[in-house]
Scaffold this active site. Structure first.
Site, PDB file in Angstrom:
ATOM      1  N   ASP A  31      34.750 -32.704  -8.728  1.00 32.64           N
ATOM      2  CA  ASP A  31      35.170 -32.777  -7.331  1.00 32.64           C
ATOM      3  C   ASP A  31      35.332 -31.336  -6.826  1.00 32.64           C
ATOM      4  OD1 ASP A  31      36.930 -35.271  -5.666  1.00 32.64           O
ATOM      5  OD2 ASP A  31      36.885 -33.233  -4.885  1.00 32.64           O
ATOM      6  N   TYR A 142      25.929 -40.325   8.769  1.00 33.24           N
ATOM      7  CA  TYR A 142      26.649 -40.756   7.563  1.00 33.24           C
ATOM      8  C   TYR A 142      26.018 -42.032   7.002  1.00 33.24           C
ATOM      9  CZ  TYR A 142      30.151 -43.098   4.704  1.00 33.24           C
ATOM     10  OH  TYR A 142      30.774 -43.791   3.679  1.00 33.24           O
TER      11      TYR A 142
HETATM   12  P1  NAD Z   1      37.556 -39.213  -0.105  1.00 31.78           P
HETATM   13  O1  NAD Z   1      37.194 -38.199   0.932  1.00 31.78           O
HETATM   14  O2  NAD Z   1      39.000 -39.420  -0.418  1.00 31.78           O
HETATM   15  O3  NAD Z   1      36.763 -38.946  -1.457  1.00 31.78           O
HETATM   16  C1  NAD Z   1      35.574 -38.201  -1.520  1.00 31.78           C
HETATM   17  C2  NAD Z   1      35.748 -37.147  -2.595  1.00 31.78           C
HETATM   18  O4  NAD Z   1      34.528 -36.435  -2.735  1.00 31.78           O
HETATM   19  C3  NAD Z   1      36.824 -36.116  -2.263  1.00 31.78           C
HETATM   20  O5  NAD Z   1      37.723 -35.956  -3.351  1.00 31.78           O
HETATM   21  C4  NAD Z   1      36.043 -34.838  -1.995  1.00 31.78           C
HETATM   22  O6  NAD Z   1      36.772 -33.668  -2.306  1.00 31.78           O
HETATM   23  C5  NAD Z   1      34.831 -35.046  -2.861  1.00 31.78           C
HETATM   24  N1  NAD Z   1      33.654 -34.279  -2.419  1.00 31.78           N
HETATM   25  C6  NAD Z   1      33.176 -34.160  -1.152  1.00 31.78           C
HETATM   26  N2  NAD Z   1      32.102 -33.363  -1.133  1.00 31.78           N
HETATM   27  C7  NAD Z   1      31.880 -32.966  -2.418  1.00 31.78           C
HETATM   28  C8  NAD Z   1      30.919 -32.127  -3.036  1.00 31.78           C
HETATM   29  N3  NAD Z   1      29.955 -31.514  -2.314  1.00 31.78           N
HETATM   30  N4  NAD Z   1      30.995 -31.930  -4.371  1.00 31.78           N
HETATM   31  C9  NAD Z   1      31.980 -32.528  -5.105  1.00 31.78           C
HETATM   32  N5  NAD Z   1      32.918 -33.315  -4.571  1.00 31.78           N
HETATM   33  C10 NAD Z   1      32.873 -33.542  -3.241  1.00 31.78           C
HETATM   34  O7  NAD Z   1      36.908 -40.585   0.420  1.00 31.78           O
HETATM   35  P2  NAD Z   1      37.003 -42.084  -0.135  1.00 31.78           P
HETATM   36  O8  NAD Z   1      37.425 -42.914   1.014  1.00 31.78           O
HETATM   37  O9  NAD Z   1      37.738 -42.138  -1.408  1.00 31.78           O
HETATM   38  O10 NAD Z   1      35.458 -42.387  -0.383  1.00 31.78           O
HETATM   39  C11 NAD Z   1      34.865 -42.340  -1.674  1.00 31.78           C
HETATM   40  C12 NAD Z   1      33.444 -42.829  -1.577  1.00 31.78           C
HETATM   41  O11 NAD Z   1      33.417 -44.199  -1.123  1.00 31.78           O
HETATM   42  C13 NAD Z   1      32.564 -42.043  -0.604  1.00 31.78           C
HETATM   43  O12 NAD Z   1      31.279 -41.921  -1.162  1.00 31.78           O
HETATM   44  C14 NAD Z   1      32.518 -42.929   0.630  1.00 31.78           C
HETATM   45  O13 NAD Z   1      31.333 -42.734   1.375  1.00 31.78           O
HETATM   46  C15 NAD Z   1      32.541 -44.306  -0.006  1.00 31.78           C
HETATM   47  N6  NAD Z   1      33.026 -45.339   0.903  1.00 31.78           N
HETATM   48  C16 NAD Z   1      34.339 -45.323   1.318  1.00 31.78           C
HETATM   49  C17 NAD Z   1      34.793 -46.323   2.175  1.00 31.78           C
HETATM   50  C18 NAD Z   1      36.225 -46.376   2.650  1.00 31.78           C
HETATM   51  O14 NAD Z   1      36.589 -47.290   3.386  1.00 31.78           O
HETATM   52  N7  NAD Z   1      37.089 -45.448   2.270  1.00 31.78           N
HETATM   53  C19 NAD Z   1      33.908 -47.324   2.631  1.00 31.78           C
HETATM   54  C20 NAD Z   1      32.581 -47.288   2.192  1.00 31.78           C
HETATM   55  C21 NAD Z   1      32.156 -46.307   1.313  1.00 31.78           C
END
Ligand code: NAD
Length: 303
Positions: A31, A142
């Protein structure tokens, strides 16, 4: 198993890391802490502060850790940001994913599990709840980035001989969701209401989403280690919940008495969304279990 969880300092994946460790797996987290927090990372996981765009940094990690499974959650997941400035979202979500897939082939992983999106993937379809056969029509870069990442996973997993499972999540909520983020209304509303501040609803309050509690998503990611190969599965309740219903439910849980502030609808945001998850039941034996009322109570208690 030896499992790499990308994005494991973020909201959803940090819970997945906890569950994998509890089951006795060895977990490595990558991360870059862009939106995640070091304190979310389980102490028994090995942590690398690395960017998934950096192929050489990732190669060293793959070489050292001898991974069986990659569970890929790292992403830029901010719809409005992707509309304003699409390139970073496409670089991280598409090319970052490609780096992991290339290394998965090079270092012989067995399975690639991916967190895609249902809402942003299907856009505003004619029929709800959307099933996996609903035509993808992203309304934002996105959503587009997740569609492109999915295709890239299908291509490389078949060419490099490893399994894959793609989850399309509904709106996930629960503890550790960032109340300062753009999405995640339960955390945002809850955080503001606890401070006595009235949250803003974008639109007239009738916009809908399908809300699934994070523990249910974690359970699917545990099942994914042994079930569901070469397929794409929605995870949700199939129920539409309006913004104003969420406002009322969070207000009840926080004993908040004021009315919401209203602001115009934001570009790129869907009007209505819900996901049919019958296939998840049929293929991996998954059904959501935590009701909105119970999930909101758990989330508010954690804030
Ligand atoms: P979040 O932002 O809490 O988690 C994403 C993580 O990825 C973060 O810890 C961030 O620091 C890390 N990150 C971002 N860019 C990076 C990079 N270049 N290299 C390494 N790490 C990186 O978001 P979340 O809500 O926990 O989402 C997690 C995943 O689930 C994502 O892929 C998101 O698209 C997907 N998702 C989430 C939801 C939702 O409702 N939260 C719905 C559909 C899909």
């Amino acid at each position: 198993m030896n499992i790499l969880v990308t994005g494991g300092a973020g909201f959803i994946a940090s819970h997945i890391v906890d569950a994998y460790i509890k089951k006795g797996h060895k977990v490595t987290v990558v991360d870059n802490l862009a939106t995640g927090f070091r304190k979310n990372v389980n102490k028994e996981a090995k942590f690398y502060n690395a960017d998934i765009r950096d192929l050489e940094a990732l190669r060293k990690i793959f070489k050292k850790e001898q991974l069986d499974v990659v569970n890929h959650h790292a992403a830029i997941a901010v719809v409005t940001e992707s509309l304003k400035n699409p390139i970073p979202t496409l670089e991280v979500n598409v090319l970052g994913t490609t780096n992991l897939l290339l290394l998965g082939g090079e270092y012989n992983i067995k399975k690639f599990i991916f967190s895609s999106t249902g809402g942003a993937m299907y856009g505003d379809p004619e029929k709800l709840p959307a099933s996996e056969t609903t035509e993808p029509k992203p309304l934002s870069p996105y959503g587009l980035s997740k569609l492109l990442a999915e295709e890239t996973i299908r291509y490389y997993s078949s060419n490099n001989n490893f399994n894959h499972l793609i989850f399309r999540y509904a709106n996930v909520y629960g503890p550790r969701q960032n109340p300062k983020g753009e999405a995640g209304v339960v955390a945002i509303f809850g955080g503001l209401m606890k401070k006595g501040v009235s949250p803003t609803i974008f639109g007239d309050g009738t916009k809908t989403r399908d809300y699934v509690y994070v523990d249910d998503i974690v359970r699917a990611n545990v099942l994914a280690l042994t079930k569901g190969n070469g397929t794409t599965i929605n995870l949700g309740w199939g129920k539409e919940i309006q913004d104003k219903e969420i406002f009322d439910a969070v207000a009840k849980a926080t004993k908040f008495k004021q009315i919401p502030a209203l602001a115009p609808h934001r570009d790129g945001e869907l009007l209505r969304s819900s996901l049919n998850a019958q296939k998840a039941n049929d293929t991996i034996g998954w059904k959501p279990s935590i009701t909105l009322k119970n999930g909101i109570t758990k989330t508010i208690t954690s804030l």
